[in-house]
Design an enzyme around this catalytic site. Structure first.
Site, PDB file in Angstrom:
ATOM      1  N   LYS A 112       0.846  -1.189   0.000  1.00 28.53           N
ATOM      2  CA  LYS A 112       0.000   0.000   0.000  1.00 28.53           C
ATOM      3  C   LYS A 112       0.879   1.235   0.000  1.00 28.53           C
ATOM      4  O   LYS A 112       2.012   1.148   0.489  1.00 28.53           O
ATOM      5  CB  LYS A 112      -0.943   0.031   1.205  1.00 28.53           C
ATOM      6  CG  LYS A 112      -0.347  -0.224   2.588  1.00 28.53           C
ATOM      7  CD  LYS A 112       0.770   0.600   3.143  1.00 28.53           C
ATOM      8  CE  LYS A 112       0.614   2.059   3.325  1.00 28.53           C
ATOM      9  NZ  LYS A 112       1.831   2.709   3.929  1.00 28.53           N
ATOM     10  N   TYR A 170      -4.893   4.055   5.605  1.00 25.44           N
ATOM     11  CA  TYR A 170      -5.446   3.163   6.647  1.00 25.44           C
ATOM     12  C   TYR A 170      -6.788   3.684   7.163  1.00 25.44           C
ATOM     13  O   TYR A 170      -7.694   2.914   7.465  1.00 25.44           O
ATOM     14  CB  TYR A 170      -4.474   3.040   7.825  1.00 25.44           C
ATOM     15  CG  TYR A 170      -3.225   2.270   7.495  1.00 25.44           C
ATOM     16  CD1 TYR A 170      -3.193   0.885   7.628  1.00 25.44           C
ATOM     17  CD2 TYR A 170      -2.077   2.913   7.050  1.00 25.44           C
ATOM     18  CE1 TYR A 170      -2.057   0.160   7.325  1.00 25.44           C
ATOM     19  CE2 TYR A 170      -0.930   2.200   6.749  1.00 25.44           C
ATOM     20  CZ  TYR A 170      -0.925   0.824   6.889  1.00 25.44           C
ATOM     21  OH  TYR A 170       0.197   0.119   6.574  1.00 25.44           O
TER      22      TYR A 170
HETATM   23  P1  NAD Z   1      12.325   1.648   2.456  1.00 25.48           P
HETATM   24  O1  NAD Z   1      12.830   2.957   1.960  1.00 25.48           O
HETATM   25  O2  NAD Z   1      12.821   1.173   3.765  1.00 25.48           O
HETATM   26  O3  NAD Z   1      12.634   0.503   1.368  1.00 25.48           O
HETATM   27  C1  NAD Z   1      12.435   0.712  -0.008  1.00 25.48           C
HETATM   28  C2  NAD Z   1      13.280  -0.260  -0.828  1.00 25.48           C
HETATM   29  O4  NAD Z   1      13.118   0.035  -2.199  1.00 25.48           O
HETATM   30  C3  NAD Z   1      14.781  -0.166  -0.512  1.00 25.48           C
HETATM   31  O5  NAD Z   1      15.329  -1.456  -0.474  1.00 25.48           O
HETATM   32  C4  NAD Z   1      15.334   0.589  -1.715  1.00 25.48           C
HETATM   33  O6  NAD Z   1      16.674   0.260  -2.004  1.00 25.48           O
HETATM   34  C5  NAD Z   1      14.406   0.090  -2.815  1.00 25.48           C
HETATM   35  N1  NAD Z   1      14.382   0.967  -3.990  1.00 25.48           N
HETATM   36  C6  NAD Z   1      14.401   0.528  -5.260  1.00 25.48           C
HETATM   37  N2  NAD Z   1      14.424   1.551  -6.115  1.00 25.48           N
HETATM   38  C7  NAD Z   1      14.428   2.684  -5.377  1.00 25.48           C
HETATM   39  C8  NAD Z   1      14.432   4.072  -5.695  1.00 25.48           C
HETATM   40  N3  NAD Z   1      14.465   4.508  -6.977  1.00 25.48           N
HETATM   41  N4  NAD Z   1      14.416   4.961  -4.671  1.00 25.48           N
HETATM   42  C9  NAD Z   1      14.364   4.532  -3.400  1.00 25.48           C
HETATM   43  N5  NAD Z   1      14.349   3.233  -3.031  1.00 25.48           N
HETATM   44  C10 NAD Z   1      14.385   2.312  -4.023  1.00 25.48           C
HETATM   45  O7  NAD Z   1      10.735   1.736   2.427  1.00 25.48           O
HETATM   46  P2  NAD Z   1       9.715   0.799   3.227  1.00 25.48           P
HETATM   47  O8  NAD Z   1       9.360   1.451   4.508  1.00 25.48           O
HETATM   48  O9  NAD Z   1      10.200  -0.583   3.250  1.00 25.48           O
HETATM   49  O10 NAD Z   1       8.407   0.940   2.289  1.00 25.48           O
HETATM   50  C11 NAD Z   1       8.317   0.253   1.050  1.00 25.48           C
HETATM   51  C12 NAD Z   1       6.837   0.095   0.674  1.00 25.48           C
HETATM   52  O11 NAD Z   1       6.186  -0.672   1.687  1.00 25.48           O
HETATM   53  C13 NAD Z   1       6.069   1.408   0.581  1.00 25.48           C
HETATM   54  O12 NAD Z   1       5.138   1.340  -0.472  1.00 25.48           O
HETATM   55  C14 NAD Z   1       5.348   1.507   1.915  1.00 25.48           C
HETATM   56  O13 NAD Z   1       4.142   2.260   1.851  1.00 25.48           O
HETATM   57  C15 NAD Z   1       5.070   0.052   2.203  1.00 25.48           C
HETATM   58  N6  NAD Z   1       4.972  -0.226   3.659  1.00 25.48           N
HETATM   59  C16 NAD Z   1       3.883  -0.893   4.103  1.00 25.48           C
HETATM   60  C17 NAD Z   1       3.751  -1.165   5.451  1.00 25.48           C
HETATM   61  C18 NAD Z   1       2.554  -1.925   5.947  1.00 25.48           C
HETATM   62  O14 NAD Z   1       2.350  -1.977   7.158  1.00 25.48           O
HETATM   63  N7  NAD Z   1       1.772  -2.540   5.077  1.00 25.48           N
HETATM   64  C19 NAD Z   1       4.733  -0.745   6.336  1.00 25.48           C
HETATM   65  C20 NAD Z   1       5.849  -0.096   5.846  1.00 25.48           C
HETATM   66  C21 NAD Z   1       5.966   0.168   4.489  1.00 25.48           C
END
Ligand code: NAD
Length: 378
Positions: free
Chosen positions: A141, A230
């Site tokens: 999401k 949410y």
């Molecule tokens: P994060 O920044 O910690 O991780 C993102 C990942 O994407 C990294 O490994 C990064 O290297 C990679 N990536 C690939 N191409 C990229 C680019 N061009 N720029 C930046 N990063 C790039 O983020 P996160 O917190 O893990 O969130 C990722 C997704 O998961 C989002 O869509 C977020 O909304 C979702 N999320 C959902 C929940 C949930 O409870 N359902 C919780 C946290 C995050």
């Protein structure tokens, strides 16, 4: 159980999601190769795309405890990191892919589901690559940063005959599922008056260059996209997955312009439903808040703070507290989605639901920018 605390500035306290009972299938998948094994005879193989905070601290560890799926592959920009994951999780190093080689997953029988966990604006590209590889797709999401991207993802999954679901973990969480039942069975009558908020405090050191959630291009918006989704989910759940007919909205003041140069710092909005029900909602990067309340003519239900975080949600109603089992949200979601596939049941978190929420988000932004009431076309 304490949730591991990620180190990046946005993730100090991470929230958790929701879900209900509407049984709409994103696609009517023709039986795929991945499902030719008799139900229950195998654990579905999951490939995680993007090894950031959510994959590292939540989804990866959850996949060590799931019964119906397991981690089988990763997609990462760092070959070395992928090799470490392969060693840690016990899958072959040939199952480490790059973002530009995702289509090589086609024909790899170890991978059934591709779970896209990259920044919001990359979901469409990565989901479509997964579909082209013939794999079922779970998209985190918010589903995408525009309705057009949602449509493209849905079309790609439909063309490939694979299932598309959205990582709405709270639909598989018992307290949220009970909240959905109270709504569906109109235990207190239909919910008419709702209010809710979700947010966390973004570090003042964060910038658009260091934190993608602050970048309009990568995030597609601010706390509405990230946290507000949410609250939108809870409001639609309270209305048995109906979409609102119209919204009004207002951006909050910008108190830290150096941090919020591209996306909103906070936003409040009202969702108007058919029949006169309304939900007053708020999303913010300025404050830790997480709650939802729904009132009907004969009682009320409240998801107590923190309603949407990873901690155990608490549900109270006008009849008293509701005691339900505590579950790990990600294990429940991953096993729930794997079982839906293995048993050939429709998903309770289909891609159309993610699309509905992006349609609502687009209407909320349009209403906030114009200062006018905006109808929601889903
Ligand atoms: P994060 O920044 O910690 O991780 C993102 C990942 O994407 C990294 O490994 C990064 O290297 C990679 N990536 C690939 N191409 C990229 C680019 N061009 N720029 C930046 N990063 C790039 O983020 P996160 O917190 O893990 O969130 C990722 C997704 O998961 C989002 O869509 C977020 O909304 C979702 N999320 C959902 C929940 C949930 O409870 N359902 C919780 C946290 C995050």
């Amino acid at each position: 159980m304490k949730t591991p605390v990620p180190s990046n500035p946005v993730s100090r306290r991470r929230f958790l999601g929701q879900m209900a009972v509407a049984a709409a299938l994103v696609v009517a998948p023709r039986r795929s190769r991945a499902l030719d094994t008799p139900p229950q005879a195998k654990r579905l193989g999951v490939a995680l795309v993007g090894l950031g905070s959510y994959s590292t601290y939540q989804l990866g560890p959850a996949l060590r405890s799931t019964r119906h799926c397991r981690l089988a592959a990763v997609v990462t920009g760092s070959r070395g990191k992928g090799a470490r994951w392969a060693r840690d999780y016990g899958f072959p190093e040939k199952n480490v892919f790059g973002y530009d080689t995702m289509e090589q997953m086609a024909g790899n029988p170890a991978i059934d589901i591709v779970y896209v966990v990259t920044p919001n604006s990359l979901h469409a590209e990565h989901c479509m690559a997964a579909a082209r590889a013939g794999k079922h797709v779970i998209c985190e999401k918010p589903m995408a940063t525009s309705l057009a991207e949602c449509d493209a993802i849905i079309a790609a999954c439909r063309a490939a005959g694979v299932r598309l679901t959205v990582g709405y973990r709270l639909h598989y969480e018992p307290h949220h599922a009970e909240f959905a039942r109270l709504a569906r069975e109109e235990v207190f009558g239909p919910f008419l008056r709702m209010s809710g908020a979700n947010g966390f405090e973004m570090d003042s050191s964060a910038t658009t260059r260091t934190v993608w959630r602050l970048s309009q291009k990568l995030a597609g918006g601010g706390p509405l996209m990230d946290m507000g989704v949410y609250v939108i989910q809870a409001a639609c759940m309270a209305k048995v997955e109906a979409a609102p007919v119209a919204v009004t909205a207002k951006f909050g003041p910008v108190t830290r312009p150096e941090v919020f140069s591209e996306v909103e710092e906070s936003i409040s909005w009202t969702m108007e439903f058919a029949g006169g029900a309304a939900a007053r909602c708020r999303a913010t990067y300025g404050e830790e808040v997480s709650n939802f309340r729904a009132e009907a003519d004969h009682g009320w239900a409240q998801l107590e703070d923190p309603a949407f975080y990873y901690a155990e949600p608490r549900l109270s109603t006008s009849r008293g507290p509701v005691n339900l089992p505590k579950v790990n949200h990600q294990v429940a979601q991953l096993d729930g989605m794997a079982l839906e596939l293995l048993e050939g049941r429709p998903s309770i978190a289909p891609g159309e639901m993610g699309r509905r929420d992006i349609a609502i988000i687009e209407a909320i932004y349009a209403a906030a920018k114009s200062g006018r009431r905006k109808e929601v076309g889903v």
